[in-house]
Write a protein that holds these residues in place. Structure first.
Motif, PDB file in Angstrom:
ATOM      1  N   GLY A1402     170.210  72.907 -32.864  1.00  0.00           N
ATOM      2  CA  GLY A1402     169.551  74.066 -33.840  1.00  0.00           C
ATOM      3  C   GLY A1402     168.962  75.157 -33.139  1.00  0.00           C
ATOM      4  O   GLY A1402     168.065  75.983 -33.355  1.00  0.00           O
ATOM      5  N   GLY A1403     169.665  75.461 -32.045  1.00  0.00           N
ATOM      6  CA  GLY A1403     169.363  76.782 -31.257  1.00  0.00           C
ATOM      7  C   GLY A1403     168.323  76.350 -30.273  1.00  0.00           C
ATOM      8  O   GLY A1403     167.857  77.306 -29.236  1.00  0.00           O
ATOM      9  N   GLU A1404     167.504  75.366 -30.072  1.00  0.00           N
ATOM     10  CA  GLU A1404     166.374  75.026 -29.177  1.00  0.00           C
ATOM     11  C   GLU A1404     166.836  73.873 -28.264  1.00  0.00           C
ATOM     12  O   GLU A1404     167.826  73.134 -28.590  1.00  0.00           O
ATOM     13  N   PRO A1405     166.358  73.776 -27.040  1.00  0.00           N
ATOM     14  CA  PRO A1405     166.774  72.688 -26.249  1.00  0.00           C
ATOM     15  C   PRO A1405     166.619  71.351 -26.734  1.00  0.00           C
ATOM     16  O   PRO A1405     165.528  71.150 -27.629  1.00  0.00           O
ATOM     17  N   GLN A1433     170.581  63.889 -37.354  1.00  0.00           N
ATOM     18  CA  GLN A1433     171.311  65.038 -38.094  1.00  0.00           C
ATOM     19  C   GLN A1433     171.016  66.288 -37.773  1.00  0.00           C
ATOM     20  O   GLN A1433     170.067  66.811 -37.947  1.00  0.00           O
ATOM     21  N   GLY A1434     172.127  67.221 -37.326  1.00  0.00           N
ATOM     22  CA  GLY A1434     171.838  68.378 -37.278  1.00  0.00           C
ATOM     23  C   GLY A1434     172.932  69.343 -36.534  1.00  0.00           C
ATOM     24  O   GLY A1434     174.093  68.640 -36.275  1.00  0.00           O
ATOM     25  N   THR A1435     172.852  70.414 -36.346  1.00  0.00           N
ATOM     26  CA  THR A1435     173.864  71.267 -35.283  1.00  0.00           C
ATOM     27  C   THR A1435     173.557  71.229 -33.935  1.00  0.00           C
ATOM     28  O   THR A1435     172.547  71.608 -33.449  1.00  0.00           O
ATOM     29  N   TYR A1436     174.314  70.757 -32.901  1.00  0.00           N
ATOM     30  CA  TYR A1436     174.403  70.617 -31.674  1.00  0.00           C
ATOM     31  C   TYR A1436     175.344  71.781 -31.096  1.00  0.00           C
ATOM     32  O   TYR A1436     176.234  71.911 -31.626  1.00  0.00           O
ATOM     33  N   GLY A1437     174.732  72.098 -29.861  1.00  0.00           N
ATOM     34  CA  GLY A1437     175.586  73.380 -29.322  1.00  0.00           C
ATOM     35  C   GLY A1437     175.542  72.815 -27.695  1.00  0.00           C
ATOM     36  O   GLY A1437     174.640  72.465 -26.897  1.00  0.00           O
ATOM     37  N   CYS A1438     176.538  73.563 -26.991  1.00  0.00           N
ATOM     38  CA  CYS A1438     176.808  73.610 -25.533  1.00  0.00           C
ATOM     39  C   CYS A1438     176.787  75.063 -25.167  1.00  0.00           C
ATOM     40  O   CYS A1438     177.770  75.637 -25.728  1.00  0.00           O
ATOM     41  N   GLU A1439     175.771  75.394 -24.205  1.00  0.00           N
ATOM     42  CA  GLU A1439     176.278  77.046 -23.891  1.00  0.00           C
ATOM     43  C   GLU A1439     176.469  76.959 -22.139  1.00  0.00           C
ATOM     44  O   GLU A1439     175.948  76.285 -21.517  1.00  0.00           O
ATOM     45  N   SER A1440     177.144  78.188 -22.040  1.00  0.00           N
ATOM     46  CA  SER A1440     176.977  78.511 -20.702  1.00  0.00           C
ATOM     47  C   SER A1440     176.626  80.032 -20.605  1.00  0.00           C
ATOM     48  O   SER A1440     176.314  80.516 -21.520  1.00  0.00           O
ATOM     49  N   ARG A1441     176.829  80.885 -19.410  1.00  0.00           N
ATOM     50  CA  ARG A1441     176.476  82.293 -19.429  1.00  0.00           C
ATOM     51  C   ARG A1441     177.526  82.953 -19.997  1.00  0.00           C
ATOM     52  O   ARG A1441     177.031  84.041 -20.536  1.00  0.00           O
ATOM     53  N   HIS A1442     178.682  82.400 -20.410  1.00  0.00           N
ATOM     54  CA  HIS A1442     179.750  83.272 -20.863  1.00  0.00           C
ATOM     55  C   HIS A1442     180.231  82.728 -22.168  1.00  0.00           C
ATOM     56  O   HIS A1442     181.116  83.277 -22.654  1.00  0.00           O
ATOM     57  N   ASP A1443     179.826  81.437 -22.781  1.00  0.00           N
ATOM     58  CA  ASP A1443     180.735  80.652 -23.759  1.00  0.00           C
ATOM     59  C   ASP A1443     179.511  80.346 -24.645  1.00  0.00           C
ATOM     60  O   ASP A1443     178.552  79.722 -24.029  1.00  0.00           O
ATOM     61  N   ARG A1444     179.935  79.695 -25.712  1.00  0.00           N
ATOM     62  CA  ARG A1444     179.093  78.864 -26.605  1.00  0.00           C
ATOM     63  C   ARG A1444     179.966  78.214 -27.570  1.00  0.00           C
ATOM     64  O   ARG A1444     180.977  78.880 -28.235  1.00  0.00           O
ATOM     65  N   THR A1445     179.549  76.951 -27.788  1.00  0.00           N
ATOM     66  CA  THR A1445     180.472  75.995 -28.820  1.00  0.00           C
ATOM     67  C   THR A1445     179.438  75.163 -29.618  1.00  0.00           C
ATOM     68  O   THR A1445     178.559  74.707 -29.294  1.00  0.00           O
ATOM     69  N   LEU A1446     179.758  75.091 -30.972  1.00  0.00           N
ATOM     70  CA  LEU A1446     178.669  74.352 -31.868  1.00  0.00           C
ATOM     71  C   LEU A1446     179.387  73.305 -32.942  1.00  0.00           C
ATOM     72  O   LEU A1446     180.678  73.397 -32.995  1.00  0.00           O
ATOM     73  N   ALA A1447     178.652  72.360 -33.125  1.00  0.00           N
ATOM     74  CA  ALA A1447     179.346  71.133 -33.857  1.00  0.00           C
ATOM     75  C   ALA A1447     178.087  70.462 -34.514  1.00  0.00           C
ATOM     76  O   ALA A1447     177.110  70.558 -34.419  1.00  0.00           O
ATOM     77  N   ARG A1448     178.583  69.901 -35.785  1.00  0.00           N
ATOM     78  CA  ARG A1448     177.614  69.307 -36.668  1.00  0.00           C
ATOM     79  C   ARG A1448     177.591  68.075 -36.702  1.00  0.00           C
ATOM     80  O   ARG A1448     178.738  67.165 -36.560  1.00  0.00           O
ATOM     81  N   LEU A1449     176.507  67.192 -36.414  1.00  0.00           N
ATOM     82  CA  LEU A1449     176.433  65.751 -36.645  1.00  0.00           C
ATOM     83  C   LEU A1449     175.934  65.185 -37.913  1.00  0.00           C
ATOM     84  O   LEU A1449     174.749  65.765 -38.157  1.00  0.00           O
ATOM     85  N   SER A1450     176.559  64.494 -38.734  1.00  0.00           N
ATOM     86  CA  SER A1450     176.123  63.917 -39.970  1.00  0.00           C
ATOM     87  C   SER A1450     175.994  62.560 -39.616  1.00  0.00           C
ATOM     88  O   SER A1450     176.781  61.698 -39.326  1.00  0.00           O
ATOM     89  N   VAL A1451     174.702  61.941 -40.117  1.00  0.00           N
ATOM     90  CA  VAL A1451     174.423  60.467 -39.920  1.00  0.00           C
ATOM     91  C   VAL A1451     174.060  59.906 -41.529  1.00  0.00           C
ATOM     92  O   VAL A1451     173.591  60.852 -42.207  1.00  0.00           O
ATOM     93  N   ARG A1452     174.929  59.070 -41.907  1.00  0.00           N
ATOM     94  CA  ARG A1452     174.739  58.509 -43.127  1.00  0.00           C
ATOM     95  C   ARG A1452     173.932  57.155 -42.964  1.00  0.00           C
ATOM     96  O   ARG A1452     174.076  56.349 -41.994  1.00  0.00           O
ATOM     97  N   PRO A1453     173.104  56.775 -44.022  1.00  0.00           N
ATOM     98  CA  PRO A1453     172.425  55.310 -44.015  1.00  0.00           C
ATOM     99  C   PRO A1453     173.498  54.131 -43.838  1.00  0.00           C
ATOM    100  O   PRO A1453     174.588  54.375 -44.335  1.00  0.00           O
ATOM    101  N   LYS A1454     172.747  53.290 -43.661  1.00  0.00           N
ATOM    102  CA  LYS A1454     173.393  51.796 -43.692  1.00  0.00           C
ATOM    103  C   LYS A1454     173.712  51.720 -45.143  1.00  0.00           C
ATOM    104  O   LYS A1454     173.255  51.740 -46.118  1.00  0.00           O
TER     105      LYS A1454
END
Length: 1812
Positions: A1402-1405, A1433-1454
């Motif tokens: 979500g943009g935070e560490p 559940q939420g949006t996770y990202g991986c960042e470097s000084r030159h690039d960034r990529t995001l993806a969403r993790l969806s969790v469904r109940p049992k």
């Protein structure tokens, strides 16, 4: 960088870029552009990086969004690149254009006027040019070249022309000094051959990538202009990083420091990126995608537009094209970057299986295949932007959801991008590669502006081959063609409209084509010629002179000369010439003698000038010449022959026949009396000779024509006359009945001439049923027994002529057997009415009529046929259906009168509105009960009447009407009405989507397979369109060659085609609401050695030589290990291990004696041993094989002499100048394997001489000599300096210098420290060149590099720039179930240091959580989350000084699952049913429903829930309670079927005995316990079926059997049965009805052709009667009409014939009446007589025909009083009232008088015969 569609936002954006401008010095120049932005941007114009200010010559006009730069009095110093820079608070944008200032051409001196004293000048004397002068012509043109970066390029041209032309070079339309610095190129003039021209060579000193382009050499002199071009392509050297020559000032453009822009494009659309870069020298441009360099291919186009911008165009974007695109520009001054992030929007509706790239061989086929989601979706195929229609070339196939395109006869131009498109412009794209001689084809089309350069490139598979360039089928000149290796280029400089067309490159049978289109630029037409004069010179000629227009046109032009005859208004073109001067017009140029005027105009590619008329006129006389000569004539015998020729002028001529002159003063004549007749004609320029009625003896005659200046001749050829048909002359129509013999006769003009028979256009072949005969001139076709299918049009065809026969074959007449009398039918509303008619032939056609109108089959009227029985059925009769029906068969009819009585109906159930709730695909039944079983209802949905289909069934059962939806859909929701008369019943249906359930498997599946076995995991869903995901060991699987995912209706499959042990594990099929689990174990099969059979082999080889050990294993994929002397071997250059299918090999390419030993090939379960021995050959010297060159060294330098032997242990002897060499005399002797070395550590003068190395002591032993020379060395020094380098982090840096002498020592230092060679630092030497290479430069490798040689040294700096850390593989969205482990991964372009990438949520560490861990393995960085929860559940990202990529993790109940589902229950009416299921969780609240309606607890409904178990008990059930019982909890739903069977039916009251009178109706009745039951009636033990006389009715619980018009045969015993219950038997008695005749028949006398009526009255109304005439029964139809009016029976006979006379009898039961019919015959008379006289030719056929007053009349043919009999000579025909006599092959003796006798009437005809 600009994206093709633009970005939404407020920064400045150029809508129109400034265009390059070329002006002449002193003229006005203006640059314009349109720029938008919010707020409105501020615009500044710059040149050379400095802003421009307004002045007297420079102004900046602005009009709204349009901004301009206006320059007055342009000078050469004003030329250059101008930049328009727009800024506002939101951003900045810029655009640039080049201004070129040309020097005006020097005016040419005016040509002197011709002297008046010489009016008659020869052609060319007045143009002012000296003898031999001419326009420039290229003797040698420049050649296209393909070079590497840094190479020197020479482009040379040689031009002829006088005066010598001026030459200059251009690059891409610009002068060289505008593009390059003067130090980058040189221009070297060179002399022309014979000093009649010039030459100019362009030399580019060190080619750079931007130097690629089109180079044009222009040549101009006073007589014209010529140009020739060539293509230069500069490529980056392989494995050589770009080098910067030196450090320079900062670049013009600042590097991009902000985040990349974002550009969205729909899938299947094009994306266009534009980057404009400026710099000096011109920058080099590279495009990158996701950190990888891009090369131009079919879908990625890289080019430079007309504005100077660099463009990357991605065609037909796909999801795989998304990513970061970077435009990198660099030159010696620095580099800059511009980036854009491309996102591809995927459509909702996608192809189930997209297209895949395919390859095909030329002349073969290519198959493209894709799959659409639904078989009803239409698709279209495209090749790029061209729609492909089905044809032989492009075969398009649709099989269900599969769409297939087959391209036949592949050729080079079929190579390209192909698309399959469905609605919404959803596309799938694939590349088709055509393998053949041509690797790179031409583009489909090429658009070029007029005046620009056109370049076409082709790459071939083989180098050095010669291709052929052509345009519109004509070869192109070789001066514009170039070839180098595999590349072939066509360069067309300065194209014009004439260059447009279809350009083709051909190589053998392979070819590729492009359409070159030239867009024209509007130009002004040239000016008219001046000083036009006419001189009348020699006899019959005129001299015309004029001067060129002023000013002279810039483009090539010609002069067009036209003439006009005095007195005429038409001008006619004479000819065109290129040069001005004097032209002599002879009399041959005019068609006829007369006075002529002349005019001239100038014509160029830009138009035509006004005409200039020469003063005066000239008298010219033409001379004749042949325009169209005589041609040989070929005609048939007896036809006319025509010879003709055309002359250039009107003149008289003479015709000759076989050398004899034909008289021309007479219009017609003869060659000699009684011989060939002829006619001579002349019309204008044409002369004709007509030879009339030529005969065969005239064949070969020679016809000639002669006039002054012209002689011509031709031959005459006569052919035999064609065949023609004598009879029949017209089309013949014939009619026959089946089984009758048919004979068709055609008579030709020639005997035994072949002919063919055809039927309906198809040629006939003789058979048993078709006979073809030929007798002389006659051709006959015989059908021995004709059938109906033999009807058609027959044709007898020969030599282009045909005779036609129309043959009709009919069946014999048909008769109606039953009914014989009028039938009356009474029924009530909705009852089924059946009318039956029986004919005497099964195949007879029958038609039904109602009230005189023909009946057509529909839902309300059904027509049936069963053998000879034909039925008309009214399934639910209504009052309007009543009326009079007729069954017509041939000429007979059967009559039926139907009366329908209306009975009202109403709805019994339901009484109120009904609400029905169901889930999709469930069966829904809407029931409505009526008071009467025959009542008809109307079903509607939302006000519109429903239509029955497989998805909507309408059922009718007694009084119950049902609407059934077998598999209800969401769109079936709505209000349904069952309407009858004024009543209706309402049903409200609500349909919801069911949850997806996995029907199979319900439990976990365990599979055990053997390696390479095919493993299939199958999962069946409750819904066909439900999506699923497959997981293995918790990770989602991806489809590949080793793992295939399939979908077939509700079935989903995961297939492992060849399973491997590592593919075992736990597989999960996840359907969202449910999952299925599979455990797969793959075991390896036993590995055996099947060949050789022996387990130990002794093998012997020669050394050195090739040794191969081979064995075969099973299965073929088994792994083996090889051992030598107990140690496992590894593959190397000297030992090769191979595996191909089941074979395993160990190969020693060059085996040595030490390779002998024991070799073992071992599998997991078996082994085989090879004992290898090697025989050693004699010792030989291997290298060098010849005496080496003398070795020269300096005193003190080491000397090493080396040679190699064929065996390592061999002895050698060294000698120096013939004396043996002893070690220790300043010499060292060494042996290293097979190599023998003599080393002198420090050479001196005594060491010079001849050294010999001898193998062995024998005199003849091989030896090798070395010569050593010792001399003083020269001093070492550095020749060239080191060059500073700037490289990117991770790249290699190479420093190079030159030394003298070449063998001098060089010492390398880095930052003052001597360099030691190693993996990172490499020192190399090549002649006098020395290099130091720093591998994989890092940031700390920057510093100073120094090279020292002798007393000299040179230094240079190494700069290392940091490389961007970009993501190659980006994050992907992940779906997981609560409690699972999740892994998120990215892949970087390089290995980053620890902490180079950062994970965020979500943009935070990331929060500190023990469940989360981060790992890095080389390029891969991973984030692990163990046991995910809903909060993760939420949006996770991986960042470097030159690039960034995001993806969403969806969790469904049992998920909630069913452990034990519901089961179907079947009970008897009145009983109780129990439903029970078990869930995976406790405390679940659910709902029970029946037929979609929620159940509530009550006396008959009990619900229980205990722990995991839920139970439902229903009691007191009835038939209406049958249906679907379902349990729903959250998203889970489980259902079962409840079936309630009805109680057995009993007979409450049975039928009674009955007695009726014959002809009355008998009714038997019984009563049942239930209304809905089927009863079977029997008579005398046999079941009864309904018929027109027997009706079975159901009225509530009552069942009726009605027998109408009872007869004696209806008496007997009757019984009824329902199920196991029976009633009866009861007896039916039929009393005989007595019938008597009240009024009998009366005799009738009538004349032939009149009608007769008979009437008889009987005592009973419904008594059936029959009629007979002469003892044979009569039936209605044709001439017989029978009807009944109450007790009266009437017979009407029409169109009486004499043979109809006889006794008429009527009988009704035992009563009958008889009367006589007398018919008076009329005399037979002739209605049409034959002619009194008839003339025929000998050999022809004569036909005499008469028509009598009635059919069947007898006629007699006589000749000279003798009756004629039928035979070969005479044929007698009769067809109705027409009678014919046919006399075949008429002869003179047949002449005479023929008589036809018909009764008392007769007719005579005189037959005359002509011919011999």
């Amino acid at each position: 960088m600009k994206a093709g569609s633009g970005d939404q936002g407020s920064p400045p954006c150029f809508l129109r870029f400034p265009r390059p401008v070329r002006v002449v010095s002193g003229a006005e120049a203006e640059l314009k552009c349109v720029v938008l932005g919010e707020p409105p941007p501020t615009v500044v114009w710059e040149k050379g990086g400095r802003p421009l200010a307004a002045s007297e010559r420079l102004s900046f006009p602005a009009d709204g969004a349009e901004h301009g730069l206006l320059l007055s009095g342009a000078r050469p110093a004003d030329a250059g690149v101008y930049v328009c820079r727009a800024r506002n608070a939101a951003g900045e944008a810029y655009a640039a254009a080049a201004l070129t200032v040309l020097q005006p051409p020097e005016p040419a001196p005016p040509a002197p006027a011709p002297p008046a004293a010489r009016p008659l000048q020869p052609p060319g004397a007045g143009d002012g040019a000296g003898a031999g002068e001419g326009a420039p012509v290229f003797l040698e043109g420049p050649r296209s070249q393909w070079v590497l970066r840094g190479a020197q390029v020479e482009l040379a041209c040689q031009v002829g022309g006088l005066p010598a032309p001026a030459l200059h070079w251009e690059k891409d339309g610009m002068a060289l000094d505008e593009v390059w610095d003067s130090g980058h190129f040189t221009l070297e003039p060179r002399g022309a051959q014979g000093a009649r021209g010039a030459g100019l060579t362009l030399r580019i000193l060190a080619a750079r990538l931007p130097d690629s382009g089109v180079y044009v050499c222009h040549a101009r002199n006073a007589h014209g202009h010529a140009q020739a071009g060539a293509l230069l392509q500069v490529h980056q050297p392989p494995e050589s990083p770009p080098q910067d020559p030196d450090d320079a000032p900062k670049p013009v453009l600042e590097p991009l420091r902000c985040a990349p822009k974002t550009f969205w494009v729909n899938e299947g659309k094009h994306a266009k990126f534009r980057c404009y870069v400026m710099g000096k020298p011109e920058p080099e441009i590279e495009w990158h995608w996701e950190g990888r360099p891009l090369l131009s291919d079919r879908r990625r186009l890289m080019y430079r537009d007309r504005d100077g911008g660099f463009v990357l165009k991605v065609l037909y974007c796909q999801a795989k094209d998304r990513g970061l695109y970077v435009c990198a520009a660099r030159n010696s001054a620095g580099q800059t970057l511009s980036a854009v992030q491309l996102h591809v929007k995927e459509p909702r509706l996608r192809f189930t299986r997209p297209l895949q790239d395919v390859e095909g061989r030329e002349h073969g086929i290519a198959v493209l295949e894709c799959k659409v989601p639904n078989s009803r979706i239409p698709t279209a195929w495209f090749r790029e932007d061209q729609r492909l229609l089905p044809c032989r070339k492009y075969e398009q196939i649709e099989e269900g959801t599969v769409r297939r395109l087959i391209i036949h006869r592949l050729k080079a131009d079929d190579d390209g991008v192909y698309l399959c498109e469905m609605r919404g412009r959803v596309r799938t794209v694939a590349n088709v590669t055509v393998k053949g001689p041509i690797l790179k084809r031409l583009p489909r089309k090429l658009d070029v502006l007029e005046g620009e350069n056109a370049v076409l490139l082709v790459e071939t598979q083989e180098a050095g081959v010669e291709g052929r360039w052509s345009r519109d089928g004509e070869d192109l000149p070789t001066t514009c063609q170039s070839s180098s290796g595999h590349m072939h280029a066509l360069v067309l400089p300065g194209v014009t409209r004439e260059d447009a067309g279809e350009v083709t490159f051909s190589l053998g049978n392979s070819r590729t084509t492009t359409l070159l289109r030239v867009k024209c630029v509007k130009h002004s037409p040239p000016g008219p010629p001046v000083l036009a004069e006419m001189f009348k010179g020699h006899k019959n000629t005129v001299l015309l002179t004029w001067k060129p227009p002023e000013p002279a046109p810039e483009t090539p032009f010609i002069y067009r000369l036209e003439r006009q005859e005095v007195g005429s208004e038409d001008w006619i073109q004479c000819f065109s010439i290129e040069k001005a001067g004097a032209v002599e017009v002879p009399g041959d140029c005019v068609p006829s003698e007369g006075d002529y005027r002349f005019r001239v105009c100038t014509v160029s590619e830009h138009g035509r000038s006004p005409h200039v008329v020469f003063h005066g006129s000239a008298h010219l006389v033409p001379t004749a010449r042949l325009v169209a000569g005589l041609e040989d004539v070929q005609v048939y015998d007896g036809e006319d022959a025509v010879f003709s020729l055309d002359l250039s002028t009107i003149i008289q001529g003479t015709w000759f026949l076989n050398g004899e002159e034909l008289k021309s003063h007479e219009p017609e004549g003869q060659v000699e009396p009684g011989a060939l007749r002829y006619q001579i004609e002349q019309k204008g320029l044409q002369h004709r000779l007509l030879l009339r009625a030529v005969q065969h003896q005239h064949s070969g005659a020679l016809v000639g024509f002669s006039c002054p200046g012209v002689q011509d001749s031709a031959a005459l050829t006569i052919q035999e006359s064609p065949v023609h048909i004598l009879s029949p002359q017209d089309k013949v129509a014939l009619t026959f009945t089946t089984s009758e013999r048919v004979v068709l006769t055609c008579e030709l003009s020639r005997v035994d001439f072949p002919a063919r028979w055809y039927k309906d256009g198809q040629e006939l072949e003789p058979s048993e049923s078709l006979v073809v005969k030929m007798e002389g001139r006659k051709h006959r076709l015989i059908l021995p027994a004709a059938e109906v299918q033999d009807s058609g049009e027959f044709e007898c065809r020969t030599e282009g002529v045909s005779a036609f026969f129309s043959v009709t074959v009919r069946d014999p007449p048909v008769h109606i057997l039953d009914p014989r009398e009028h039938v009356f039918v009474h029924a009530i509303t909705s009852e089924c009415v059946m009318l039956t008619c029986e004919v005497d032939r099964e195949d007879a056609p029958v038609r039904w009529y109602k009230d005189g109108q023909e009946v057509e089959e529909s839902d309300f009227v059904v027509l049936e046929k069963e053998g000879p029985h034909h039925r008309l059925v009214l399934p639910a009769a209504q009052p309007p259906d009543g009326g009079e029906f007729q069954c017509v068969a041939g000429d007979e009819r059967a009559y039926f009168t139907v009366t329908i009585t209306d009975v009202s109906s109403w709805i019994v159930y339901p009484s109120g509105k009904v609400y029905v709730a169901a889930v999709r695909l469930e069966r829904v039944v809407l029931t409505c009960e009526l008071c009467r079983p025959w009542a008809e209802v109307r079903w509607t949905k939302d006000g519109e009447e429903v239509v029955e289909s497989p998805a909507l069934l309408l059922q009718k059962e007694d009084t119950v009407r049902r609407l059934v939806l077998p598999a209800v859909q969401l769109e079936d929701s709505g209000e349904y009405l069952c309407e009858i008369d004024d009543e209706s019943a309402s049903f409200t249906v609500t349909v919801t989507e069911p949850p997806v359930r996995i029907i199979y498997p319900r439990d976990e599946v365990t599979l055990i397979a053997v390696s390479l076995e095919c493993v299939v995991l199958t999962c069946e869903l409750s819904r066909e369109d439900a999506p699923v995901r497959w997981y293995k060991d918790g990770l989602e699987v991806e489809e590949s060659e080793a793992l295939v995912l399939e979908s077939d209706g509700p079935h989903r499959r995961l297939v492992l085609p060849a399973a491997q042990p590592e593919q075992g594990g736990e597989f999960v099929c996840d359907a969202g609401d449910d999952s299925a689990f599979f455990t797969v174990t793959v075991t390896a099969p036993p590995a055996r050695i099947v060949h050789p059979a022996a387990r130990s082999l002794d093998l012997q080889f020669r050394a050195p030589g090739r040794v191969e050990l081979r064995c075969e294993v099973a299965p073929a994929g088994s792994q083996v290990r090889w051992y030598k002397d107990g140690l496992e071997v590894e593959a190397s250059d000297t030992l090769q291990l191979g595996a191909e299918g089941p074979a395993r090999t160990l190969t020693l390419p060059h085996a040595q004696p030490e390779d002998a030993g024991e070799y073992v090939c071992e599998t997991r379960d078996e082994a085989v041993t090879f004992n290898v021995s090697l025989a050693e050959p004699p010792v030989q010297f291997l290298a060098p094989d010849a005496a080496p060159a003398p070795l020269c060294v300096a005193p003190g330098e080491p000397v090493v002499l080396s040679c190699e032997l064929s065996r390592a242990g061999a002895l050698v002897f060294w000698s120096h100048n013939g004396r043996p060499v002893q070690e220790g005399e300043g010499l060292e002797l060494r042996a290293e394997g097979p190599r023998r070395i003599l080393c002198i550590p420090a050479a001196d003068l005594t060491h010079a001489g001849l050294y010999t190395c001898q193998s062995g002591s024998a005199p003849e032993a091989p030896s090798l000599n070395f010569t050593v020379q010792v001399a003083e060395p020269p001093l070492a020094r550095l020749v060239s300096e080191l060059t500073p380098l700037t490289v990117h982090e991770g790249d290699d840096a190479t420093f190079r210098c030159e030394v003298s002498p070449p063998d001098a020592d060089v010492t390398w230092l880095r930052n003052g420290t001597v360099v030691t060679p190693g993996p990172q630092l490499e020192i190399a030497q090549n002649g006098s060149s020395r290099t130091l290479t720093v591998r994989g430069c890092q940031l700390d490798d920057a510093g100073t590099v120094t090279a020292r040689a002798g007393g000299t040294a040179t230094s240079a700096r190494l700069h290392v720039r940091e490389t961007e850390l970009l993501f190659l593989r980006r994050l992907q969205d992940v779906r997981a179930e609560e409690g699972q482990d999740v892994c998120l991964q990215v892949e970087t372009g390089r290995v980053g240091a620890a902490g180079a990438v950062r994970w965020v949520r979500g943009g935070e560490p990331l929060p500190r959580d023990s469940r989360m861990s981060v790992a890095q393995d080389g390029h891969v960085c991973s984030l692990f989350i163990h046991g995910v929860v809903l909060a993760d559940q939420g949006t996770y990202g991986c960042e470097s000084r030159h690039d960034r990529t995001l993806a969403r993790l969806s969790v469904r109940p049992k998920q909630l699952r069913v452990l034990r589902p519901l089961e179907d229950v079947t009970i008897v009416e009145g009983g109780s049913a129990t439903f029970q299921l078990e869930l995976s969780q406790e405390g679940v609240t659910g709902e029970w429903a029946r037929g979609g309606v929620r159940l509530q607890p009550g006396p008959k409904c009990h619900m229980h829930a205990e722990s995991h178990t839920h139970r439902l008990v229903l009691s007191g059930l009835g038939l209406a309670d049958s249906g679907c019982i379902s349990f729903t909890a959250d998203s889970l739903r489980c259902a079962a079927r409840l079936t309630v069977r009805e109680a057995p039916v009993t007979i409450v009251r049975g039928p009674q005995d009955l007695e009726v009178t014959e002809g009355d109706t008998a009714t038997l009745e019984c009563e049942l316990s239930q209304a809905l039951a089927d009863v079977t009636w029997e008579k005398d033990g046999r079941p009864l079926t309904p018929s027109p006389r027997l009706r079975l009715q159901a009225l509530g619980t009552r069942r009726l059997l009605q027998l109408r018009r009872c007869g004696p045969l209806d008496a007997g015993t009757y019984s009824c049965a329902v199920g196991a219950a029976r009633a009866g038997p009861v007896r039916l008695l039929v009393r005989e009805r007595s019938v008597s005749v009240l009024s009998g028949l009366r005799p009738v006398r009538a004349r032939e052709g009149d009608s007769a009526t008979f009437e008889c009255t009987v005592s009973e109304v419904e008594a059936a009667g029959s009629w007979e005439l002469g003892g044979r029964p009569l039936r209605p139809g044709g001439h017989v009409r029978i009807r009944q009016e109450g007790r009266k029976h009437i017979l009407v006979l029409s169109e009486l014939r004499p043979e109809d006379a006889g006794e008429v009898r009527f009988q009704a039961g035992p009563a009958q009446s008889v009367a006589q019919l007398e018919v008076e015959a009329l005399p037979l008379q002739m209605c049409r007589r034959p002619p009194r006289e008839k003339t025929v030719l000998v050999g022809r056929r004569a036909v005499l025909e008469v028509t009598v007053s009635r059919s069947g009349g007898h006629v007699c043919w006589m000749r000279e009083g003798v009756e004629l009999c039928p035979g070969d000579k005479y044929e007698l025909r009769s067809h109705g009232p027409t009678h014919s006599l046919v006399i075949h092959d008429v002869r003179p003796e047949d002449q005479g008088t023929y008589c036809c006798q018909a009764g008392r009437d007769s007719a005579h005809t005189r037959l005359l015969v002509e011919g011999s």
